[in-house]
Motif scaffolding. Structure first.
Motif, mmCIF file in Angstrom:
data_model
loop_
_atom_site.group_PDB
_atom_site.id
_atom_site.type_symbol
_atom_site.label_atom_id
_atom_site.label_comp_id
_atom_site.label_asym_id
_atom_site.label_seq_id
_atom_site.Cartn_x
_atom_site.Cartn_y
_atom_site.Cartn_z
ATOM 1 N N LYS A 44 0.901 -1.500 -0.440
ATOM 2 C CA LYS A 44 0.068 0.358 -0.273
ATOM 3 C C LYS A 44 0.727 1.596 -0.129
ATOM 4 C CE LYS A 44 -3.695 2.233 2.826
ATOM 5 N NZ LYS A 44 -5.164 2.186 3.191
ATOM 6 N N GLU A 129 -0.984 0.478 -11.656
ATOM 7 C CA GLU A 129 -2.083 -1.214 -11.359
ATOM 8 C C GLU A 129 -1.516 -2.181 -11.396
ATOM 9 O OE1 GLU A 129 -5.429 -2.309 -12.827
ATOM 10 O OE2 GLU A 129 -5.295 0.214 -12.559
ATOM 11 N N LYS A 132 -2.468 -2.416 -7.162
ATOM 12 C CA LYS A 132 -3.633 -2.392 -7.535
ATOM 13 C C LYS A 132 -4.372 -3.660 -7.142
ATOM 14 C CE LYS A 132 -8.068 -0.680 -8.864
ATOM 15 N NZ LYS A 132 -8.371 0.677 -9.589
ATOM 16 N N ILE A 133 -3.744 -4.778 -8.131
ATOM 17 C CA ILE A 133 -4.387 -5.940 -8.201
ATOM 18 C C ILE A 133 -3.473 -6.713 -7.311
ATOM 19 C CG2 ILE A 133 -3.665 -7.976 -9.544
ATOM 20 C CD1 ILE A 133 -3.730 -5.955 -12.416
ATOM 21 N N LYS A 134 -2.086 -6.229 -6.804
ATOM 22 C CA LYS A 134 -0.940 -7.324 -5.752
ATOM 23 C C LYS A 134 -2.491 -6.738 -4.107
ATOM 24 C CE LYS A 134 2.666 -8.681 -3.789
ATOM 25 N NZ LYS A 134 4.274 -8.218 -4.103
ATOM 26 N N LEU A 135 -2.422 -5.976 -3.923
ATOM 27 C CA LEU A 135 -2.967 -5.634 -3.025
ATOM 28 C C LEU A 135 -4.429 -5.671 -3.010
ATOM 29 C CD1 LEU A 135 -2.608 -1.484 -3.282
ATOM 30 C CD2 LEU A 135 -1.731 -3.205 -1.318
ATOM 31 N N SER A 136 -5.250 -6.210 -4.002
ATOM 32 C CA SER A 136 -6.532 -6.209 -4.619
ATOM 33 C C SER A 136 -6.487 -8.283 -3.602
ATOM 34 C CB SER A 136 -7.810 -6.323 -5.012
ATOM 35 O OG SER A 136 -8.768 -7.110 -5.353
ATOM 36 N N LYS A 137 -5.248 -8.315 -4.228
ATOM 37 C CA LYS A 137 -5.517 -9.665 -3.944
ATOM 38 C C LYS A 137 -5.174 -10.732 -2.005
ATOM 39 C CE LYS A 137 -2.871 -14.316 -5.654
ATOM 40 N NZ LYS A 137 -2.629 -14.652 -4.007
ATOM 41 N N LYS A 139 -5.542 -8.460 0.549
ATOM 42 C CA LYS A 139 -6.628 -8.180 0.593
ATOM 43 C C LYS A 139 -8.099 -9.373 1.626
ATOM 44 C CE LYS A 139 -10.405 -5.036 1.484
ATOM 45 N NZ LYS A 139 -11.451 -3.451 1.137
ATOM 46 N N ASN A 140 -8.079 -10.012 0.029
ATOM 47 C CA ASN A 140 -8.625 -11.010 -0.689
ATOM 48 C C ASN A 140 -9.073 -11.698 0.711
ATOM 49 O OD1 ASN A 140 -10.596 -9.727 -1.887
ATOM 50 N ND2 ASN A 140 -10.258 -10.267 -4.203
#
Length: 240
Positions: A44, A129, A132-137, A139-140
């Protein structure tokens, strides 16, 4: 239910409590959550850094773009003056031509600078980007793991509660003196009762005496292992 079966039921519930307690107090669960959270915070921070870099690039781009537009306007003025007002004044023509060439060179430099800024912005945007994808993963992964393991822990707590209640209810049915002996053996040996398999105590893995086997066959109230002192029993569906 026989006295021996009641003791075995208590022992089984104690084993269940121990297993569930290990799951509830699992430090790996907390450690994994902290690890993923730390990784998320690091990524982040990188993401925020990219946003700041892109913002600064856009400001530089805007300054360069404004400068380019001003230079182009000035170039047109010089061009107009050169072709419309210079006449046959060679000195003025030469001065205007030099000024024109210098301005063209400056425009070329600013154009190259703008191109580099756009390339840098494209690169940073791509990196942003990806982050962002890594952060989303992450978080999930964090919430999936938390929910899955949290559910297991809650189930373990519920099973512990039921086992504890079952032990209390069963203990009420057992004579105090027998219960004290059983609990004392459990405290020192880990388990208070052990199954007799092929004349061998499953608790200490030692063969018991013929007399002890005979007492078990006669289904005496309480029979102790000759070696470890555990209360021994034989599964009714099995023979000696």
């Amino acid at each position: 239910m026989s006295l021996l079966k009641q003791l075995i039921e208590i022992q089984d519930n104690k084993k269940n409590i121990a297993v569930c307690n290990n799951l509830v107090s699992n430090h790996e669960y907390t450690g994994n959550l902290k690890r993923v959270k730390k990784e998320f915070d690091i990524e982040k921070s990188k993401f925020k850094s990219k946003e700041i870099e892109i913002s600064n690039l856009k400001k530089k781009y805007q300054v360069a773009s404004n400068s380019l537009n001003e230079d182009k306007e000035e170039l047109e003025k010089i061009k107009f003056e050169l072709y419309n007002n210079a006449g046959s004044d060679l000195k003025l023509i030469d001065a205007l031509q030099k000024k024109f060439n210098k301005k063209q060179e400056n425009i070329k430099i600013v154009d190259n600078e703008i191109l580099k800024l756009l390339e840098q912005e494209e690169k940073l945007s791509s990196e942003k980007e990806s982050l962002k994808i890594k952060l989303s993963k992450l978080k999930n992964d964090f919430y999936t793991y938390k929910n899955t393991e949290g559910s297991k822990i809650n189930d373990a707590r519920e099973k512990m509660k039921k086992s504890e209640e079952a032990i209390k209810e069963t203990e009420k049915l057992i004579p105090v003196d027998i219960l004290e002996i059983f609990n004392k053996i459990c405290s020192s040996k880990g388990t208070g009762a052990a199954e007799l398999k092929n004349n061998i105590c499953s608790g200490c893995k030692v063969k018991v005496s013929s007399m002890t086997i005979d007492n078990v066959k006669k289904q005496q109230r309480i029979v102790y292992c000759d070696n470890c002192g555990r209360i021994i029993y034989c599964n009714e569906k099995k023979s000696f």
